[in-house]
Design a protein around this motif. Sequence first.
Motif, PDB file in Angstrom:
ATOM      1  N   MET A   1     -79.495  32.332 -25.679  1.00  0.00           N
ATOM      2  CA  MET A   1     -79.327  32.335 -24.231  1.00  0.00           C
ATOM      3  C   MET A   1     -78.864  30.952 -23.765  1.00  0.00           C
ATOM      4  SD  MET A   1     -79.936  35.266 -22.866  1.00  0.00           S
ATOM      5  CE  MET A   1     -80.815  36.806 -23.063  1.00  0.00           C
ATOM      6  N   SER A   2     -77.895  30.942 -22.844  1.00  0.00           N
ATOM      7  CA  SER A   2     -77.348  29.672 -22.374  1.00  0.00           C
ATOM      8  C   SER A   2     -77.230  29.693 -20.846  1.00  0.00           C
ATOM      9  CB  SER A   2     -75.976  29.417 -23.005  1.00  0.00           C
ATOM     10  OG  SER A   2     -75.123  30.535 -22.802  1.00  0.00           O
ATOM     11  N   ILE A   3     -77.123  28.511 -20.251  1.00  0.00           N
ATOM     12  CA  ILE A   3     -77.123  28.370 -18.790  1.00  0.00           C
ATOM     13  C   ILE A   3     -75.929  27.537 -18.354  1.00  0.00           C
ATOM     14  CG2 ILE A   3     -78.379  27.519 -16.784  1.00  0.00           C
ATOM     15  CD1 ILE A   3     -80.969  27.869 -18.368  1.00  0.00           C
ATOM     16  N   SER A   4     -75.162  28.076 -17.406  1.00  0.00           N
ATOM     17  CA  SER A   4     -74.082  27.328 -16.741  1.00  0.00           C
ATOM     18  C   SER A   4     -74.590  26.820 -15.401  1.00  0.00           C
ATOM     19  CB  SER A   4     -72.866  28.220 -16.492  1.00  0.00           C
ATOM     20  OG  SER A   4     -72.259  28.644 -17.683  1.00  0.00           O
ATOM     21  N   VAL A   5     -74.397  25.535 -15.142  1.00  0.00           N
ATOM     22  CA  VAL A   5     -74.695  24.969 -13.829  1.00  0.00           C
ATOM     23  C   VAL A   5     -73.409  24.939 -13.005  1.00  0.00           C
ATOM     24  CG1 VAL A   5     -75.385  22.885 -12.569  1.00  0.00           C
ATOM     25  CG2 VAL A   5     -76.622  23.576 -14.641  1.00  0.00           C
ATOM     26  N   ILE A   6     -73.495  25.442 -11.789  1.00  0.00           N
ATOM     27  CA  ILE A   6     -72.348  25.440 -10.880  1.00  0.00           C
ATOM     28  C   ILE A   6     -72.661  24.550  -9.688  1.00  0.00           C
ATOM     29  CG2 ILE A   6     -71.024  26.828  -9.244  1.00  0.00           C
ATOM     30  CD1 ILE A   6     -71.226  29.134 -11.213  1.00  0.00           C
ATOM     31  N   ILE A   7     -71.754  23.623  -9.404  1.00  0.00           N
ATOM     32  CA  ILE A   7     -71.888  22.740  -8.240  1.00  0.00           C
ATOM     33  C   ILE A   7     -70.640  22.917  -7.381  1.00  0.00           C
ATOM     34  CG2 ILE A   7     -72.256  20.385  -7.436  1.00  0.00           C
ATOM     35  CD1 ILE A   7     -73.248  19.713 -10.288  1.00  0.00           C
ATOM     36  N   ASN A   8     -70.795  23.462  -6.176  1.00  0.00           N
ATOM     37  CA  ASN A   8     -69.672  23.593  -5.254  1.00  0.00           C
ATOM     38  C   ASN A   8     -69.538  22.312  -4.449  1.00  0.00           C
ATOM     39  OD1 ASN A   8     -70.749  26.614  -5.582  1.00  0.00           O
ATOM     40  ND2 ASN A   8     -68.574  26.672  -5.068  1.00  0.00           N
ATOM     41  N   THR A   9     -68.299  21.822  -4.306  1.00  0.00           N
ATOM     42  CA  THR A   9     -68.109  20.532  -3.657  1.00  0.00           C
ATOM     43  C   THR A   9     -66.950  20.542  -2.673  1.00  0.00           C
ATOM     44  OG1 THR A   9     -66.661  19.771  -5.456  1.00  0.00           O
ATOM     45  CG2 THR A   9     -69.008  19.239  -5.637  1.00  0.00           C
ATOM     46  N   TYR A  10     -67.084  19.690  -1.664  1.00  0.00           N
ATOM     47  CA  TYR A  10     -65.968  19.272  -0.823  1.00  0.00           C
ATOM     48  C   TYR A  10     -66.331  17.892  -0.281  1.00  0.00           C
ATOM     49  CZ  TYR A  10     -62.613  18.598   2.853  1.00  0.00           C
ATOM     50  OH  TYR A  10     -61.632  18.047   3.644  1.00  0.00           O
ATOM     51  N   ASN A  11     -65.593  16.889  -0.702  1.00  0.00           N
ATOM     52  CA  ASN A  11     -65.883  15.495  -0.311  1.00  0.00           C
ATOM     53  C   ASN A  11     -67.364  15.180  -0.526  1.00  0.00           C
ATOM     54  OD1 ASN A  11     -63.210  15.195   0.310  1.00  0.00           O
ATOM     55  ND2 ASN A  11     -63.479  15.142   2.531  1.00  0.00           N
ATOM     56  N   SER A  12     -67.806  15.396  -1.756  1.00  0.00           N
ATOM     57  CA  SER A  12     -69.226  15.265  -2.092  1.00  0.00           C
ATOM     58  C   SER A  12     -69.510  14.054  -2.971  1.00  0.00           C
ATOM     59  CB  SER A  12     -69.697  16.538  -2.799  1.00  0.00           C
ATOM     60  OG  SER A  12     -69.436  17.685  -2.031  1.00  0.00           O
ATOM     61  N   ALA A  13     -68.671  13.043  -2.896  1.00  0.00           N
ATOM     62  CA  ALA A  13     -68.787  11.903  -3.802  1.00  0.00           C
ATOM     63  C   ALA A  13     -70.086  11.123  -3.623  1.00  0.00           C
ATOM     64  CB  ALA A  13     -67.600  10.960  -3.594  1.00  0.00           C
ATOM     65  N   ARG A  14     -70.658  11.184  -2.447  1.00  0.00           N
ATOM     66  CA  ARG A  14     -71.797  10.317  -2.127  1.00  0.00           C
ATOM     67  C   ARG A  14     -72.961  10.468  -3.111  1.00  0.00           C
ATOM     68  NH1 ARG A  14     -74.296   9.459   3.924  1.00  0.00           N
ATOM     69  NH2 ARG A  14     -75.766   7.806   3.391  1.00  0.00           N
ATOM     70  N   HIS A  15     -73.322  11.700  -3.462  1.00  0.00           N
ATOM     71  CA  HIS A  15     -74.480  11.923  -4.338  1.00  0.00           C
ATOM     72  C   HIS A  15     -74.120  12.588  -5.664  1.00  0.00           C
ATOM     73  CE1 HIS A  15     -77.017  10.817  -0.986  1.00  0.00           C
ATOM     74  NE2 HIS A  15     -76.578  11.816  -0.255  1.00  0.00           N
ATOM     75  N   LEU A  16     -72.847  12.896  -5.881  1.00  0.00           N
ATOM     76  CA  LEU A  16     -72.473  13.749  -6.995  1.00  0.00           C
ATOM     77  C   LEU A  16     -72.868  13.183  -8.357  1.00  0.00           C
ATOM     78  CD1 LEU A  16     -71.181  16.395  -7.794  1.00  0.00           C
ATOM     79  CD2 LEU A  16     -68.964  15.231  -7.877  1.00  0.00           C
ATOM     80  N   GLU A  17     -72.730  11.892  -8.544  1.00  0.00           N
ATOM     81  CA  GLU A  17     -73.064  11.300  -9.844  1.00  0.00           C
ATOM     82  C   GLU A  17     -74.540  11.529 -10.178  1.00  0.00           C
ATOM     83  OE1 GLU A  17     -72.600   7.077 -12.290  1.00  0.00           O
ATOM     84  OE2 GLU A  17     -71.713   7.315 -10.292  1.00  0.00           O
ATOM     85  N   LYS A  18     -75.427  11.333  -9.200  1.00  0.00           N
ATOM     86  CA  LYS A  18     -76.856  11.556  -9.421  1.00  0.00           C
ATOM     87  C   LYS A  18     -77.144  13.025  -9.702  1.00  0.00           C
ATOM     88  CE  LYS A  18     -78.462   7.791  -6.426  1.00  0.00           C
ATOM     89  NZ  LYS A  18     -79.221   7.469  -5.180  1.00  0.00           N
ATOM     90  N   VAL A  19     -76.455  13.901  -8.976  1.00  0.00           N
ATOM     91  CA  VAL A  19     -76.673  15.340  -9.154  1.00  0.00           C
ATOM     92  C   VAL A  19     -76.275  15.769 -10.564  1.00  0.00           C
ATOM     93  CG1 VAL A  19     -75.977  17.634  -8.363  1.00  0.00           C
ATOM     94  CG2 VAL A  19     -76.411  15.829  -6.691  1.00  0.00           C
ATOM     95  N   ILE A  20     -75.097  15.334 -11.012  1.00  0.00           N
ATOM     96  CA  ILE A  20     -74.646  15.707 -12.356  1.00  0.00           C
ATOM     97  C   ILE A  20     -75.571  15.115 -13.419  1.00  0.00           C
ATOM     98  CG2 ILE A  20     -72.777  15.475 -14.027  1.00  0.00           C
ATOM     99  CD1 ILE A  20     -70.797  15.682 -11.747  1.00  0.00           C
ATOM    100  N   ASP A  21     -76.016  13.887 -13.210  1.00  0.00           N
ATOM    101  CA  ASP A  21     -76.953  13.288 -14.169  1.00  0.00           C
ATOM    102  C   ASP A  21     -78.222  14.127 -14.300  1.00  0.00           C
ATOM    103  OD1 ASP A  21     -75.355  11.182 -14.925  1.00  0.00           O
ATOM    104  OD2 ASP A  21     -76.234   9.760 -13.503  1.00  0.00           O
ATOM    105  N   SER A  22     -78.646  14.754 -13.200  1.00  0.00           N
ATOM    106  CA  SER A  22     -79.891  15.518 -13.221  1.00  0.00           C
ATOM    107  C   SER A  22     -79.740  16.857 -13.951  1.00  0.00           C
ATOM    108  CB  SER A  22     -80.409  15.752 -11.801  1.00  0.00           C
ATOM    109  OG  SER A  22     -79.677  16.757 -11.126  1.00  0.00           O
ATOM    110  N   VAL A  23     -78.484  17.301 -14.203  1.00  0.00           N
ATOM    111  CA  VAL A  23     -78.267  18.581 -14.895  1.00  0.00           C
ATOM    112  C   VAL A  23     -77.500  18.392 -16.206  1.00  0.00           C
ATOM    113  CG1 VAL A  23     -78.331  19.901 -12.752  1.00  0.00           C
ATOM    114  CG2 VAL A  23     -76.130  19.049 -13.591  1.00  0.00           C
ATOM    115  N   LYS A  24     -77.435  17.177 -16.705  1.00  0.00           N
ATOM    116  CA  LYS A  24     -76.574  16.870 -17.848  1.00  0.00           C
ATOM    117  C   LYS A  24     -77.000  17.580 -19.127  1.00  0.00           C
ATOM    118  CE  LYS A  24     -79.135  12.641 -18.954  1.00  0.00           C
ATOM    119  NZ  LYS A  24     -79.048  11.169 -19.094  1.00  0.00           N
ATOM    120  N   ASP A  25     -78.245  18.035 -19.222  1.00  0.00           N
ATOM    121  CA  ASP A  25     -78.724  18.649 -20.451  1.00  0.00           C
ATOM    122  C   ASP A  25     -78.596  20.171 -20.478  1.00  0.00           C
ATOM    123  OD1 ASP A  25     -79.412  16.217 -21.637  1.00  0.00           O
ATOM    124  OD2 ASP A  25     -81.332  16.165 -20.586  1.00  0.00           O
ATOM    125  N   PHE A  26     -77.934  20.751 -19.484  1.00  0.00           N
ATOM    126  CA  PHE A  26     -77.653  22.186 -19.520  1.00  0.00           C
ATOM    127  C   PHE A  26     -76.415  22.430 -20.383  1.00  0.00           C
ATOM    128  CE2 PHE A  26     -80.405  21.932 -15.860  1.00  0.00           C
ATOM    129  CZ  PHE A  26     -81.098  23.140 -15.866  1.00  0.00           C
TER     130      PHE A  26
END
Length: 278
Positions: A1-26
């Motif tokens: 079983m595997s999990i895809s993380v989906i992040i929808n964005t529009y001009n979301s640079a402000r927090h995106l790096e932290k958000v991706i770091d928090s899901v990097k192990d999926f």
Amino acid sequence: MSISVIINTYNSARHLEKVIDSVKDFDEIIVCDMESTDETVDIARHKGARVITFPKRNHTCCEPARNFAIEHASCDWVFVVDADELVPHALRRYLYRYISGKRPADGLYIPRRNYILDRFRSAKYPDYQMRFFRSNVADWPPYVHSEPTIDGTVSKIPSNKRELALIHIPHSIDVQIRRLDAYTTAEVEKDPDRKISLAGLTLKPLGQFISSYLIKGGFRYGIPGFIAASHDAVYQFYREAKIYESHVKSKIPTEIPEETVAILGEDEEIEATRKERH
């Protein structure tokens, strides 16, 4: 079983790096971008996410792109995370244990921790979000603040498991104001035919303030609570006002009437004569 993380964005640079770091192990991270004009796409690619593009057109919210993103997921399960949410490590571990168990539900509601500026908004908790489901069972309506319908069974993470809750990063007031304008515009598309009355324009914002500040305990948070309740009331007012505007827009003049042009012309002649005399 595997999990895809989906992040929808529009001009979301402000927090995106932290958000991706928090899901990097999926297993997979997909950033579905709606033609951002800031550094969103560069950050996503730099952090190793797979980037797909959904045309923005006149959309004011990300919901129209949800199904498009889900269709591009390659894993058995999908976890939708907003571009202003963080995923605790404990939640990731829980989700993998969950899908490895016997007969997991097809969709799972996840609690979310919200904040008023710097204060945890405990009265709004658990604020359940349907964000985790099998990749082939969800249909997401294209309207602001909608949630997916799940063709199957659903369950919830117990609300007392606060360590498993999503963390909603608080926005500054200027960002909240910009989002208020965009989201209340999107609300018109969601409910365009609803009748608007003077009583509704008056009482609904007042009722929202009372609900947020008194009933839901905003007063417990001091000034931040009052600011949040006022914001909720203003949101409700402009939501109603924009729906009303959509009903009467065809009656709003887009050109200056001829009689007004004539009056303006007379005023200009009078002003010119006055200047000549002086």
